[in-house]
Design a protein around this motif. Sequence first.
Motif, mmCIF file in Angstrom:
data_model
loop_
_atom_site.group_PDB
_atom_site.id
_atom_site.type_symbol
_atom_site.label_atom_id
_atom_site.label_comp_id
_atom_site.label_asym_id
_atom_site.label_seq_id
_atom_site.Cartn_x
_atom_site.Cartn_y
_atom_site.Cartn_z
ATOM 1 N N ARG A 18 0.849 -1.174 0.000
ATOM 2 C CA ARG A 18 0.000 0.000 0.000
ATOM 3 C C ARG A 18 0.890 1.230 0.000
ATOM 4 O O ARG A 18 2.058 1.160 0.350
ATOM 5 C CB ARG A 18 -0.912 0.016 1.235
ATOM 6 C CG ARG A 18 -0.178 -0.233 2.558
ATOM 7 C CD ARG A 18 -1.043 0.146 3.731
ATOM 8 N NE ARG A 18 -2.174 -0.736 3.878
ATOM 9 C CZ ARG A 18 -2.199 -1.793 4.671
ATOM 10 N NH1 ARG A 18 -1.122 -2.127 5.345
ATOM 11 N NH2 ARG A 18 -3.271 -2.531 4.782
ATOM 12 N N THR A 23 -1.175 3.175 4.375
ATOM 13 C CA THR A 23 -0.530 2.629 5.566
ATOM 14 C C THR A 23 -0.916 3.433 6.796
ATOM 15 O O THR A 23 -1.240 2.886 7.856
ATOM 16 C CB THR A 23 1.001 2.645 5.402
ATOM 17 O OG1 THR A 23 1.364 1.782 4.329
ATOM 18 C CG2 THR A 23 1.692 2.185 6.674
ATOM 19 N N ARG A 25 -3.600 5.278 7.248
ATOM 20 C CA ARG A 25 -5.006 5.035 7.582
ATOM 21 C C ARG A 25 -5.182 3.701 8.291
ATOM 22 O O ARG A 25 -5.943 3.587 9.259
ATOM 23 C CB ARG A 25 -5.867 5.075 6.314
ATOM 24 C CG ARG A 25 -6.065 6.467 5.730
ATOM 25 C CD ARG A 25 -7.183 6.454 4.695
ATOM 26 N NE ARG A 25 -6.895 5.557 3.584
ATOM 27 C CZ ARG A 25 -6.238 5.921 2.482
ATOM 28 N NH1 ARG A 25 -5.784 7.163 2.357
ATOM 29 N NH2 ARG A 25 -6.038 5.062 1.504
ATOM 30 N N ALA A 26 -4.480 2.676 7.804
ATOM 31 C CA ALA A 26 -4.595 1.350 8.414
ATOM 32 C C ALA A 26 -4.082 1.360 9.850
ATOM 33 O O ALA A 26 -4.671 0.738 10.744
ATOM 34 C CB ALA A 26 -3.824 0.328 7.582
ATOM 35 N N GLU A 29 -6.658 3.221 12.083
ATOM 36 C CA GLU A 29 -7.836 2.391 12.326
ATOM 37 C C GLU A 29 -7.522 1.289 13.334
ATOM 38 O O GLU A 29 -8.296 1.042 14.275
ATOM 39 C CB GLU A 29 -8.322 1.776 11.017
ATOM 40 C CG GLU A 29 -9.551 0.895 11.179
ATOM 41 C CD GLU A 29 -10.023 0.302 9.866
ATOM 42 O OE1 GLU A 29 -10.946 -0.539 9.894
ATOM 43 O OE2 GLU A 29 -9.465 0.672 8.808
ATOM 44 N N ALA A 30 -6.375 0.638 13.153
ATOM 45 C CA ALA A 30 -5.985 -0.424 14.084
ATOM 46 C C ALA A 30 -5.762 0.131 15.483
ATOM 47 O O ALA A 30 -6.147 -0.487 16.483
ATOM 48 C CB ALA A 30 -4.714 -1.108 13.578
ATOM 49 N N ALA A 52 -2.690 -3.848 11.659
ATOM 50 C CA ALA A 52 -2.724 -3.072 10.417
ATOM 51 C C ALA A 52 -2.072 -3.812 9.256
ATOM 52 O O ALA A 52 -2.198 -3.400 8.101
ATOM 53 C CB ALA A 52 -2.026 -1.732 10.625
#
Length: 215
Positions: A18, A23, A25-26, A29-30, A52
């Motif tokens: 990605r 990266t 954003r992931a 979120e995690a 993530a």
Amino acid sequence: MAARGESDGRGGRPPRPRDAAATRRALLEAARELFASVGYDAATVRAVADRAGVNQALLFRHFGNKEGLFAEAISGEAMTVLEDGPPEELLRRTLGAIMADDRSGTELFFAVLRSTGSSEAGKLMRAELESRWAGTFATLAATDDPDDAALRAELVLAWLLGIGLLRTVIATHPIAGADPDTISAHVLRGAQAILDGRADAPASTRTAGSDDPAS
């Protein structure tokens, strides 16, 4: 042409290539999910990175350290609630987020409730809440006294967090099983009275055992 992936810090690529924005954003979120479920202290950077799907070196590259990640993760959630409407509707929006069945929009509040025992997280949360929620509530207080406005704002904020704690973490009854609209109606009336400085009668004017104001 495939999007350019971001190095995982070991000379290779993450399991799911990605770009840097994806990266980031992931990881956010995690982090929100883990901070909400286990709290600040128990959520390790390795666990966040694993969730993530990236190497933890990327977490440090994007956020510097765990404290930086926590600050940005809760800031993002705060801005979603704070900016999704006019300031005078913030109380209603915050209540809606706290009591929503879908936890995807309530990670901030769970993270706050589960991380209050951490000194590092506590400093970040206090700054976030003071500058955003309490600051906005203070502007809605019907008083020219800034100290009184700040007090009213923090009373409202403390009440909201307490409701979230009882409803979602401790799960006491009847509040845990009560209809969200019913809770909101009661809380909105009470919180607005605090901000407006209204009361049926000051406590000092009531007689013991009576609801009628003393003459």
